[in-house]
Design a protein around this motif. Structure first.
Motif, PDB file in Angstrom:
ATOM      1  N   VAL A 247      52.582 -56.148  20.796  1.00  0.00           N
ATOM      2  CA  VAL A 247      51.708 -54.660  20.764  1.00  0.00           C
ATOM      3  C   VAL A 247      51.355 -54.518  22.404  1.00  0.00           C
ATOM      4  CG1 VAL A 247      49.882 -53.472  19.694  1.00  0.00           C
ATOM      5  CG2 VAL A 247      51.086 -55.382  18.468  1.00  0.00           C
ATOM      6  N   TYR A 248      51.359 -53.234  22.724  1.00  0.00           N
ATOM      7  CA  TYR A 248      51.103 -52.826  24.039  1.00  0.00           C
ATOM      8  C   TYR A 248      50.259 -51.607  24.044  1.00  0.00           C
ATOM      9  CZ  TYR A 248      55.134 -55.913  25.199  1.00  0.00           C
ATOM     10  OH  TYR A 248      55.785 -56.930  25.236  1.00  0.00           O
ATOM     11  N   ARG A 249      49.246 -51.655  24.908  1.00  0.00           N
ATOM     12  CA  ARG A 249      48.578 -50.497  25.011  1.00  0.00           C
ATOM     13  C   ARG A 249      49.027 -49.468  26.022  1.00  0.00           C
ATOM     14  NH1 ARG A 249      43.859 -52.336  26.520  1.00  0.00           N
ATOM     15  NH2 ARG A 249      44.321 -52.112  28.714  1.00  0.00           N
ATOM     16  N   VAL A 250      49.298 -48.240  25.715  1.00  0.00           N
ATOM     17  CA  VAL A 250      49.647 -47.192  26.507  1.00  0.00           C
ATOM     18  C   VAL A 250      48.615 -45.951  26.724  1.00  0.00           C
ATOM     19  CG1 VAL A 250      52.224 -48.104  26.249  1.00  0.00           C
ATOM     20  CG2 VAL A 250      51.096 -46.085  24.831  1.00  0.00           C
ATOM     21  N   PRO A 251      48.990 -45.095  27.597  1.00  0.00           N
ATOM     22  CA  PRO A 251      48.257 -43.883  27.738  1.00  0.00           C
ATOM     23  C   PRO A 251      48.577 -43.087  26.474  1.00  0.00           C
ATOM     24  CG  PRO A 251      49.006 -44.463  29.976  1.00  0.00           C
ATOM     25  CD  PRO A 251      49.640 -45.319  28.953  1.00  0.00           C
ATOM     26  N   ARG A 252      47.672 -42.378  25.853  1.00  0.00           N
ATOM     27  CA  ARG A 252      47.760 -41.653  24.493  1.00  0.00           C
ATOM     28  C   ARG A 252      49.111 -40.733  24.880  1.00  0.00           C
ATOM     29  NH1 ARG A 252      46.391 -37.061  21.759  1.00  0.00           N
ATOM     30  NH2 ARG A 252      44.893 -36.266  23.455  1.00  0.00           N
ATOM     31  N   PRO A 253      50.190 -40.988  24.142  1.00  0.00           N
ATOM     32  CA  PRO A 253      51.485 -40.074  24.326  1.00  0.00           C
ATOM     33  C   PRO A 253      51.050 -38.647  23.923  1.00  0.00           C
ATOM     34  CG  PRO A 253      51.947 -42.157  22.859  1.00  0.00           C
ATOM     35  CD  PRO A 253      50.430 -42.098  23.087  1.00  0.00           C
ATOM     36  N   ALA A 254      51.691 -37.757  24.631  1.00  0.00           N
ATOM     37  CA  ALA A 254      51.477 -36.275  24.543  1.00  0.00           C
ATOM     38  C   ALA A 254      51.453 -35.828  23.075  1.00  0.00           C
ATOM     39  CB  ALA A 254      52.409 -35.636  25.324  1.00  0.00           C
ATOM     40  N   TRP A 255      52.499 -36.485  22.264  1.00  0.00           N
ATOM     41  CA  TRP A 255      52.907 -36.020  21.126  1.00  0.00           C
ATOM     42  C   TRP A 255      51.758 -36.132  19.828  1.00  0.00           C
ATOM     43  CZ3 TRP A 255      55.913 -39.666  23.412  1.00  0.00           C
ATOM     44  CH2 TRP A 255      55.822 -40.864  22.770  1.00  0.00           C
ATOM     45  N   SER A 256      50.952 -37.355  20.253  1.00  0.00           N
ATOM     46  CA  SER A 256      50.099 -37.843  19.376  1.00  0.00           C
ATOM     47  C   SER A 256      48.654 -37.234  19.271  1.00  0.00           C
ATOM     48  CB  SER A 256      49.751 -39.557  19.398  1.00  0.00           C
ATOM     49  OG  SER A 256      49.079 -39.553  20.694  1.00  0.00           O
ATOM     50  N   ARG A 257      48.134 -37.257  18.002  1.00  0.00           N
ATOM     51  CA  ARG A 257      46.520 -36.735  17.841  1.00  0.00           C
ATOM     52  C   ARG A 257      45.869 -37.663  17.265  1.00  0.00           C
ATOM     53  NH1 ARG A 257      49.371 -33.335  14.294  1.00  0.00           N
ATOM     54  NH2 ARG A 257      49.142 -31.520  15.270  1.00  0.00           N
ATOM     55  N   PRO A 258      44.691 -38.091  17.555  1.00  0.00           N
ATOM     56  CA  PRO A 258      43.803 -39.106  17.127  1.00  0.00           C
ATOM     57  C   PRO A 258      43.288 -38.819  15.654  1.00  0.00           C
ATOM     58  CG  PRO A 258      42.540 -37.810  18.743  1.00  0.00           C
ATOM     59  CD  PRO A 258      43.982 -37.251  18.885  1.00  0.00           C
ATOM     60  N   ALA A 259      43.292 -37.496  15.326  1.00  0.00           N
ATOM     61  CA  ALA A 259      42.744 -37.308  13.793  1.00  0.00           C
ATOM     62  C   ALA A 259      43.944 -36.572  13.149  1.00  0.00           C
ATOM     63  CB  ALA A 259      41.479 -36.343  13.881  1.00  0.00           C
TER      64      ALA A 259
END
Length: 265
Positions: A247-259
């Motif tokens: 499991v890797y932490r990455v900068p939040r991908p542009a396509w994702s939303r936290p809510a």
């Protein structure tokens, strides 16, 4: 040929990586799993990063209820790269963080955890629909970070022995509500009854569109931390399903939303 196009994970939330850990890498991973099994051979109760399988109730529920389990029969293990450093060495030699993870997420990843996912024949229990971001550690900010997981099959993963299933596009929905019990902390009393965290039916998109991810040994699937996935029980008599994930932490991908879409309206 390794499929690492960003379009697959961008649109579907997952992408297949055929032959990712073939040859010597597969041999090393299997040997490292053997070392994990040696560490738990005499255990009959889950704890300390190791969850044992329990017939009828399932390994996770037995762990939370403090119930006995099958001696030495692992269902899962956490922080496997800490318990057996060879796991960390193999993922470095394969350059997972700078290779497939970076190509999918647009930036190299930082390893934050690793797991064994064992599903023994006959007794291997199911894993319900969930999103990995629901279990991110404290201090992990979903507005800033995302998760990308590389899940590697060490034995054939099939429909009958409980391969992964994904709901394509579900990573675009944001983090959905999860029902069930939180894992009890060390020193907390066992639960009388335990329900594994999951996304309830009323929050699920159309599960008829689920994609079954059958994999040959050494092949892998890379997936976003928000994509919904599950695995069925192992109903075979003699076909174990063993896998490891990084499991890797990455900068939040542009396509994702936290809510979830529409939250706060």
């Amino acid at each position: 040929m390794v499929e690492t196009d960003s379009g697959g994970i961008r649109e579907n939330g997952f992408v297949r990586l055929p032959g990712l850990a073939a040859g010597d890498a597969l041999v090393r991973l299997r040997r490292a799993v053997g070392a994990l099994e040696d560490l738990t051979r005499d255990r009959a109760v889950s704890g300390g990063d190791f969850v044992l399988e329990a017939p009828g109730i399932g390994g996770w529920a037995a762990w939370q209820q403090g119930a006995g389990a099958l001696r030495g029969v692992l269902r899962s293990a956490d922080r496997i790269h800490v318990h057996v450093p060879e796991f960390a060495a193999v993922q470095r030699s394969l350059d997972l963080a700078g290779g497939p993870v970076a190509r999918a997420a647009g930036a190299p990843g930082t390893l934050v955890n690793s797991f064994l996912w064992a599903k023994p024949p006959v007794v291997g229990s199911a894993k319900p629909w969930h999103q990995d971001m629901a279990f991110a550690p404290p201090g992990f900010d979903p507005r800033e970070h995302g998760i990308v997981t590389v899940w590697v099959a060490l034995e054939p993963a099939t429909v009958r022995n409980g391969c992964l299933e994904f709901l394509p596009g579900s990573h675009l929905l944001g983090l959905l509500p999860h029902s069930g019990d939180s894992e009890r902390l060390p020193g907390q009393a066992p639960l009388r009854r335990a329900t594994e965290p999951h996304v309830a039916d009323e929050h699920l998109p159309d599960t008829d569109k689920a994609v079954v991810m059958e994999l040959e040994p050494g092949s892998a699937v890379l997936f976003d931390g928000l994509v919904l996935h599950r695995s069925a029980p192992n109903t075979t008599a003699a076909q174990p399903r063993t896998a490891v994930s990084f499991v890797y932490r990455v900068p939040r991908p542009a396509w994702s939303r936290p809510a979830p879409a529409g939250a706060g309206r």
